[in-house]
Design a protein around this motif. Structure first.
Motif, PDB file in Angstrom:
ATOM      1  N   PRO A 243       0.823  -1.215   0.000  1.00  0.00           N
ATOM      2  CA  PRO A 243       0.000   0.000   0.000  1.00  0.00           C
ATOM      3  C   PRO A 243       0.855   1.262   0.000  1.00  0.00           C
ATOM      4  N   HIS A 244       0.187   2.405  -0.200  1.00  0.00           N
ATOM      5  CA  HIS A 244       0.898   3.657  -0.464  1.00  0.00           C
ATOM      6  C   HIS A 244       0.599   4.711   0.604  1.00  0.00           C
ATOM      7  N   PRO A 245       1.521   4.907   1.544  1.00  0.00           N
ATOM      8  CA  PRO A 245       1.332   5.954   2.538  1.00  0.00           C
ATOM      9  C   PRO A 245       1.471   7.337   1.909  1.00  0.00           C
ATOM     10  N   SER A 246       0.770   8.285   2.485  1.00  0.00           N
ATOM     11  CA  SER A 246       0.914   9.666   2.041  1.00  0.00           C
ATOM     12  C   SER A 246       2.239  10.233   2.532  1.00  0.00           C
ATOM     13  N   ARG A 247       2.601  11.395   2.031  1.00  0.00           N
ATOM     14  CA  ARG A 247       3.879  12.004   2.414  1.00  0.00           C
ATOM     15  C   ARG A 247       3.988  12.182   3.914  1.00  0.00           C
ATOM     16  N   ASP A 248       2.911  12.574   4.595  1.00  0.00           N
ATOM     17  CA  ASP A 248       2.997  12.814   6.030  1.00  0.00           C
ATOM     18  C   ASP A 248       2.885  11.531   6.858  1.00  0.00           C
ATOM     19  N   GLN A 249       2.720  10.390   6.195  1.00  0.00           N
ATOM     20  CA  GLN A 249       2.667   9.109   6.898  1.00  0.00           C
ATOM     21  C   GLN A 249       3.892   8.235   6.625  1.00  0.00           C
ATOM     22  N   LEU A 250       4.901   8.794   5.960  1.00  0.00           N
ATOM     23  CA  LEU A 250       6.087   7.994   5.628  1.00  0.00           C
ATOM     24  C   LEU A 250       6.792   7.503   6.883  1.00  0.00           C
ATOM     25  N   LEU A 251       7.306   6.277   6.786  1.00  0.00           N
ATOM     26  CA  LEU A 251       8.112   5.688   7.846  1.00  0.00           C
ATOM     27  C   LEU A 251       9.399   5.149   7.236  1.00  0.00           C
ATOM     28  N   PRO A 252      10.469   5.081   8.021  1.00  0.00           N
ATOM     29  CA  PRO A 252      11.703   4.493   7.516  1.00  0.00           C
ATOM     30  C   PRO A 252      11.453   3.092   6.957  1.00  0.00           C
TER      31      PRO A 252
END
Length: 318
Positions: A243-252
């Protein structure tokens, strides 16, 4: 560099506290996951019946043809929806209303795929279990076998088909809740970090003959192979590995992608591994070395949270 790695550790520890989150997809499509030429068709016809969704229809089309409207399989399945001519003769529809039913025309083939799915859903609507799973099983094995089995039949090919499409569906769906972090992410980052300073090599996969050098997708592939997840070789296929997180949900550990066409994941030309704080580790280009780079550039396309099921679901050739 030390500052950025502190961000990696800190953000990943935060990620570990989110493992109770839920990954879920809605009836919308993830940004750019479907090529722009087909987005409106998939969005419209993917809502044809309750058993179908735009993301599920997109997953089927990607699995069948990789969005190639001219492909022909060894079994003579044709076009973007891979209809056998005999099936097309019975189930093909004139989706664009031009008076023709053209197996090669996505404007007809995509609506026909949705129509066929929904027809199968009607056949198996009274079968116990999930109606979408039963619909997909009927697509693969036939409605009669699903009805006789009382659900997805015990046929490994059919069971694998259902699992692949449902896993791919999560890659094409716009997430509606927080996406789970993965436990493999830290290991993938550690591998990429260990290669910092290595010169770039076009086509590089890190072999001894290549001096341990990588290109961008060779690096991300090797990083996730180190933690037991096998990714496709090229960046635009790696985009569909979860799945595709939004920019503000990015994790390492998330893969981050870059393209000159922000409407089409098939046009992606670069990938890196996000490490936190707006930075990634990537193999940028000939003459450069594997390094930290910022991700917030005009060609930033989006991100993928790689999952084991998502990677396994990807077709071997698209």
């Amino acid at each position: 560099m030390g500052f950025v790695m502190l961000l990696v550790v800190g953000v990943y520890l935060v990620a570990g506290n989110l493992l109770g989150g839920v990954a879920s997809g809605g009836r919308g499509l993830a940004k750019g996951a479907v090529p722009a030429a087909y987005t409106s068709l998939v969005q419209k016809w993917g809502n044809l019946c309750p058993a179908l969704s735009p993301a599920l229809l997109a997953a089927q089309l990607y699995q069948e043809s990789g969005w190639n409207p001219t492909v022909v399989s060894p079994a003579d399945a044709r076009g973007i929806a891979q209809f056998i001519p005999s099936t097309w003769a019975t189930h093909g529809i004139d989706g664009n209303g031009d008076g023709k039913r053209d197996i090669w025309d996505p404007d007809d083939a995509i609506p026909s795929a949705a129509s066929y799915d929904c027809e199968l859903a009607k056949y198996v609507k009274d079968v116990p279990g999930n109606v979408s799973d039963n619909m997909l099983a009927a697509y693969n094995a036939g409605a009669y076998r699903v009805i006789r089995a009382g659900g997805v039949p015990a046929i490994s090919e059919t069971q694998n088909y259902v699992q692949r499409i449902r896993s791919l569906e999560k890659s094409f769906a716009a997430p509606v809740t927080r996406i789970d972090p993965t436990r493999q992410a830290a290991g993938a980052i550690a591998f990429a970090q260990s290669r910092l300073g290595t010169p770039y090599l076009w086509g590089g996969e890190g072999t001894a003959a290549q001096g341990g050098r990588f290109d961008c997708s060779g690096l991300t592939k090797a990083a996730y192979e180190k933690v037991g997840i096998s990714l496709p070789r090229v960046a635009n296929d790696q985009y569909n590995a979860g799945p595709h997180p939004s920019r503000d949900q990015l994790l390492p550990g998330d893969l981050v992608f870059f393209s000159d066409d922000l409407t089409d994941s098939r046009a992606i030309r670069h990938v890196g591994i996000y490490v936190g704080g707006g930075y990634m580790i990537d193999a940028p280009r000939t003459g450069a070395v594997i390094r930290f780079d910022p991700i917030d550039t005009p060609d930033y396309f989006g991100a993928t949270r790689v999952t084991e099921d998502g990677a396994k679901a990807l077709p071997t050739s698209v």
